[in-house]
Enzyme design. Structure first.
Site: not given
Ligand code: P1T
Length: 388
Positions: A55, A108, A181, A206
Site C-alpha cells: 500500500r 464530469y 483534470d 482513459k
C-alpha cells in the site's frame, strides 16, 4: 533513464523510458508486475529500496509514478485505483470542513457527485463556474475559504476550454491552488504544470491506459511539500493502484504520442463530416476555428484530441436512436481507448447532474473517436444518423 537524460529528452522518449531502468539482475526491459503485498526486511527496518508494504509502495507502481511525473513535467506522481480515488485523496489533502472549491459548470458527472454528494457531508462547499469565463471563476471564489479552483480543459462533455495560465493567476491571487483534470488532453497534448497549474489529475482509465482494459487514476504535482501531504493520504487512505493495473497503464503510456496523433487525425475527419451533416445542429470540438476557446486551445494544446460532442436535429429520442444504431462506435461509457465509443451523456456519464445547474442537453451525443480506419468511422456515423 537518468534524471539528466529525462529532462533533455523528447516526450516519446520519456514515455518509453522514464520511471524504470532495465532490471540490474536480469536486464528485463519492462518492469515486472510485482505481485507482492510485503517485502523481506534485512533486520527490523532494513528495507530494500524503501519497500515495506505494497500500500505504501510497490516497484511496478513506482515505475508508473515516475513515468507520469516525467510526462507531466512534475516532480512527483501518485497512481490510484481510479480517477475518482485520486480526486477524493486530493480534495481531502487540501481541504478541511468549511473550505470551498470552484468546479467547472460542466464537470464530469462523477466529479460533481463526489463533491456534491460525498464531500459535502464532510463540510466541503462548492460553486460551479464556467472554466472559459475568468470573471465567473473569480466571482465564484470565496475569499479565504476557496482552497482550489478545479478545472477540466477541455471539459467533459462540452469541450469548453479554460486558459490555464490565466486561471492559475486567478487562483493564486486568492491563495488557492489550480487543479487541472487533464484526462481529455492527456500529457501528450497539454502539460498544465508548465503553465502554472499546481496539480494535474488524470483518470488513467482513459488515454493514459488507452486500451479500455484498466481503471486507474493519478495525481502529479510540482511542489514537494504538497507531494508529501498527498503521499501521506495516498498511504493512509489506501486507494492505490495495484501492480497489474499500474503495469497496464505504464504499457499504455509508451504509445500515448502515436495514439493521440491518430485520435486527433480521426477526430478532425469526424468533425468535418458532422459539421456538414444535415441532421447535426452543433459540433463541439476545440479544433474548430469558431469554437469560443479555439485560440486558447491552440496556444496550450499540441492538438485537440479525440473527443467530439454534437447535437442532433431530432431531440433526445434522435440522440438515443443514433447511439443505438451505431456499430463500430460501441455504445458505452468511458473514453480514450483505441476503439471508438458513443454515448448519451444526459442518460449515461452525466446522469448524476440531471436537474442541477450542470445538466447537459438531451440531444447531445459524445464520441470518443478511436484509431480505426477513418472512412469506416464516417460510414458508421452516416448510417447511425439516419436518412438525410
Ligand atoms: O472513472 P475514473 O477512472 O474514476 O475517472 C473519473 C473521471 C475523472 N475525470 C474525468 C474528466 C473523467 O472523464 C472521468 C471518468 N469519465 C468517464 C467514465 C466518462 O465516460 O466520461
Amino acid at each position: 533513464m537518468t534524471q539528466e537524460h529525462r529532462q533533455k529528452s523528447g516526450f516519446d522518449t520519456r514515455a518509453i523510458h522514464a520511471g524504470y531502468e532495465p532490471d540490474p539482475m536480469t536486464g528485463a526491459v519492462i518492469p515486472p508486475i510485482y505481485a507482492t503485498s510485503t517485502y523481506k526486511q534485512d533486520g527490523v527496518g532494513g528495507l530494500r529500496g524503501g519497500y515495506e508494504y505494497s500500500r505504501s509502495g510497490n516497484p511496478t507502481r513506482t515505475a508508473l509514478e515516475g513515468n507520469l511525473a516525467a510526462l507531466e513535467e512534475g516532480e512527483r506522481g501518485f497512481a490510484f485505483a481510479s480517477g475518482l480515488a485520486a480526486e477524493d485523496t486530493l480534495l481531502r489533502t487540501i481541504c478541511v470542513p468549511g473550505d470551498h472549491v470552484v468546479i467547472p459548470d460542466d464537470a464530469y458527472g462523477g466529479t460533481f457527485r463526489l463533491v456534491d454528494k460525498v464531500l459535502s457531508r464532510w463540510g466541503l462547499e462548492h460553486s460551479p463556474a464556467a472554466v472559459s469565463d475568468l470573471d465567473a471563476v473569480r466571482a465564484a471564489i470565496v475569499p479565504g475559504r476557496t482552497k482550489a479552483v478545479w478545472i477540466e480543459t477541455p471539459t467533459n462533455p462540452l469541450l469548453n476550454i479554460g486558459d490555464i495560465e490565466a486561471l492559475a493567476a486567478v487562483a493564486h491571487e486568492a491563495g488557492a491552488l489550480l487543479v487541472v483534470d487533464n484526462t481529455f488532453a492527456s500529457p501528450y497534448l497539454q502539460q498544465p504544470l508548465t503553465l502554472g497549474a499546481d496539480v494535474v489529475v488524470h483518470s488513467t482509465t482513459k488515454y493514459c491506459g488507452g486500451h479500455s482494459d484498466v481503471v486507474g487514476g493519478a495525481l502529479v504535482v510540482r511542489d514537494l511539500e504538497l507531494a508529501e501531504s498527498i503521499g501521506f493520504l495516498h498511504n493512509s487512505v489506501g486507494a492505490v493502484a495495484g501492480p497489474f493495473d499500474a503495469w497496464l497503464v505504464l504499457r499504455g503510456l509508451k504509445t500515448l504520442g502515436v495514439r493521440m496523433d491518430r485520435h486527433s487525425d480521426n477526430a478532425e475527419k469526424v468533425v468535418e463530416f458532422l459539421a456538414g451533416h444535415p441532421a447535426v445542429t452543433q459540433v463541439f470540438y476545440p479544433g474548430l476555428e469558431d469554437h469560443p476557446g479555439h485560440a486558447i486551445a491552440a496556444r496550450q494544446m499540441k492538438r485537440y484530441g479525440g473527443i467530439v460532442s454534437f447535437r442532433v436535429t431530432g431531440g433526445e429520442q434522435h440522440a438515443l436512436d443514433v447511439c443505438s444504431r451505431a456499430e463500430i462506435f460501441t455504445l458505452g461509457e468511458s473514453l480514450g481507448g483505441v476503439e471508438s465509443l458513443i454515448e448519451h451523456p444526459g442518460r449515461m456519464t452525466h446522469a448524476s447532474v440531471a436537474g442541477t445547474d450542470l445538466e447537459v442537453p438531451g440531444d447531445l451525443i459524445r464520441l470518443s473517436v478511436g484509431i480505426e480506419t477513418a472512412d469506416d468511422l464516417l460510414g458508421d456515423l452516416d448510417r447511425a444518423l439516419g436518412a438525410r
